[in-house]
Design a protein around this motif. Structure first.
Motif, PDB file in Angstrom:
ATOM      1  N   LYS A  73       0.828  -1.209   0.000  1.00  0.00           N
ATOM      2  CA  LYS A  73       0.000   0.000   0.000  1.00  0.00           C
ATOM      3  C   LYS A  73       0.863   1.260   0.000  1.00  0.00           C
ATOM      4  N   VAL A  74       1.977   1.188   0.685  1.00  0.00           N
ATOM      5  CA  VAL A  74       2.906   2.310   0.754  1.00  0.00           C
ATOM      6  C   VAL A  74       4.325   1.751   0.746  1.00  0.00           C
ATOM      7  N   PRO A  75       5.105   2.001  -0.304  1.00  0.00           N
ATOM      8  CA  PRO A  75       6.457   1.449  -0.329  1.00  0.00           C
ATOM      9  C   PRO A  75       7.357   2.175   0.655  1.00  0.00           C
ATOM     10  N   LYS A  76       8.402   1.497   1.089  1.00  0.00           N
ATOM     11  CA  LYS A  76       9.388   2.171   1.933  1.00  0.00           C
ATOM     12  C   LYS A  76      10.082   3.226   1.088  1.00  0.00           C
ATOM     13  N   VAL A  77      10.255   4.379   1.649  1.00  0.00           N
ATOM     14  CA  VAL A  77      10.896   5.449   0.889  1.00  0.00           C
ATOM     15  C   VAL A  77      12.121   5.964   1.624  1.00  0.00           C
ATOM     16  N   SER A  78      12.977   6.634   0.872  1.00  0.00           N
ATOM     17  CA  SER A  78      14.168   7.253   1.443  1.00  0.00           C
ATOM     18  C   SER A  78      14.245   8.663   0.858  1.00  0.00           C
ATOM     19  N   PRO A  79      15.153   9.494   1.346  1.00  0.00           N
ATOM     20  CA  PRO A  79      15.290  10.842   0.780  1.00  0.00           C
ATOM     21  C   PRO A  79      15.638  10.828  -0.711  1.00  0.00           C
ATOM     22  N   ASP A  80      16.129   9.686  -1.220  1.00  0.00           N
ATOM     23  CA  ASP A  80      16.442   9.578  -2.655  1.00  0.00           C
ATOM     24  C   ASP A  80      15.237   9.175  -3.494  1.00  0.00           C
ATOM     25  N   TYR A  82       3.855   8.442   0.820  1.00  0.00           N
ATOM     26  CA  TYR A  82       4.200   7.652   2.001  1.00  0.00           C
ATOM     27  C   TYR A  82       3.707   8.362   3.272  1.00  0.00           C
ATOM     28  N   ILE A  83       3.983   9.650   3.366  1.00  0.00           N
ATOM     29  CA  ILE A  83       3.573  10.408   4.565  1.00  0.00           C
ATOM     30  C   ILE A  83       2.045  10.531   4.626  1.00  0.00           C
ATOM     31  N   ARG A  85       9.273  17.422   6.526  1.00  0.00           N
ATOM     32  CA  ARG A  85       9.872  16.112   6.255  1.00  0.00           C
ATOM     33  C   ARG A  85      10.525  15.975   4.881  1.00  0.00           C
ATOM     34  N   ILE A  86      10.087  16.803   3.909  1.00  0.00           N
ATOM     35  CA  ILE A  86      10.598  16.658   2.539  1.00  0.00           C
ATOM     36  C   ILE A  86      11.324  17.942   2.142  1.00  0.00           C
TER      37      ILE A  86
END
Length: 197
Positions: free
Chosen positions: A99-106, A115-116, A175-176
């Protein structure tokens, strides 16, 4: 890509494939409507002529998985198991990031925003029968702007400006890094369903 297929699941899927009359039959794994609350993780037969060039390949001891490229981040940490019982057994697939993939700053900015929204903001809005979704990301001189649409009980709600500025925008901008603000495209003059799903 971190996908676990238990021995019993590999054995079960191998048996299913061996009953097919096509040589070189494999398993296709993908997520429908990935990154949304409607996401479903699916397994299907994959004949050799159905292999897509950019599929990721996961070779197990007795069978091969073709993973749809767009589904790869959503299938990270997926777990496929088969538990036998008197009725035959049950194949289960758990994909915590479907439903929501793991994300990173990249990660792409739209994935970071989604995601948030899905993991932090929408669970709070759901208590009031509302939700918010990302429509697009617009690049402006000072940075990115997230264009959002509120739905459910948020549409027509008089407190939506406060929710948008103090809650959603503050959280996303903090956050972004490249995000400088949000814009609401919801028509809040439609109030007949405010506070109701």
């Amino acid at each position: 890509m971190n996908i676990t297929v238990t021995e019993t699941a590999e054995e079960y899927l191998g048996e299913l494939l061996s009953k097919q009359d096509t040589e070189g039959m494999a398993v296709r794994m993908f997520v429908t409507q990935p990154g949304t609350s409607y996401a479903e993780t699916c397994l299907a037969y994959c004949r050799p002529d159905e292999v897509i060039e950019d599929d990721e390949i996961m070779q197990l001891e007795t069978l091969r998985f073709y993973i749809e490229k767009n589904s790869v981040p959503y299938l990270d940490e997926a777990y496929v198991d088969f538990s036998k019982d008197r009725m035959g057994g049950q194949l289960t697939i758990k994909a915590p990031n479907a439903k929501v993939p793991k994300v990173s700053p990249d990660s792409p900015i739209d994935e970071q925003i989604n995601y948030i929204l899905y993991s932090e903001i929408n669970p709070g809005l759901a208590a009031h029968g509302g939700d918010v979704k990302l429509m697009e990301v617009v690049e402006e001189e000072e940075g990115h702007i997230a264009v959002l649409q509120f739905g459910g009980g948020c549409q027509g709600c008089s407190a939506v400006d406060m929710t948008l500025k103090d809650g959603v925008e503050a959280t996303l901008v903090e956050r972004i890094d490249s995000l400088v603000g949000v814009r609401d495209v919801t028509d809040h003059s439609v109030r007949d369903k405010a506070y109701f799903k």
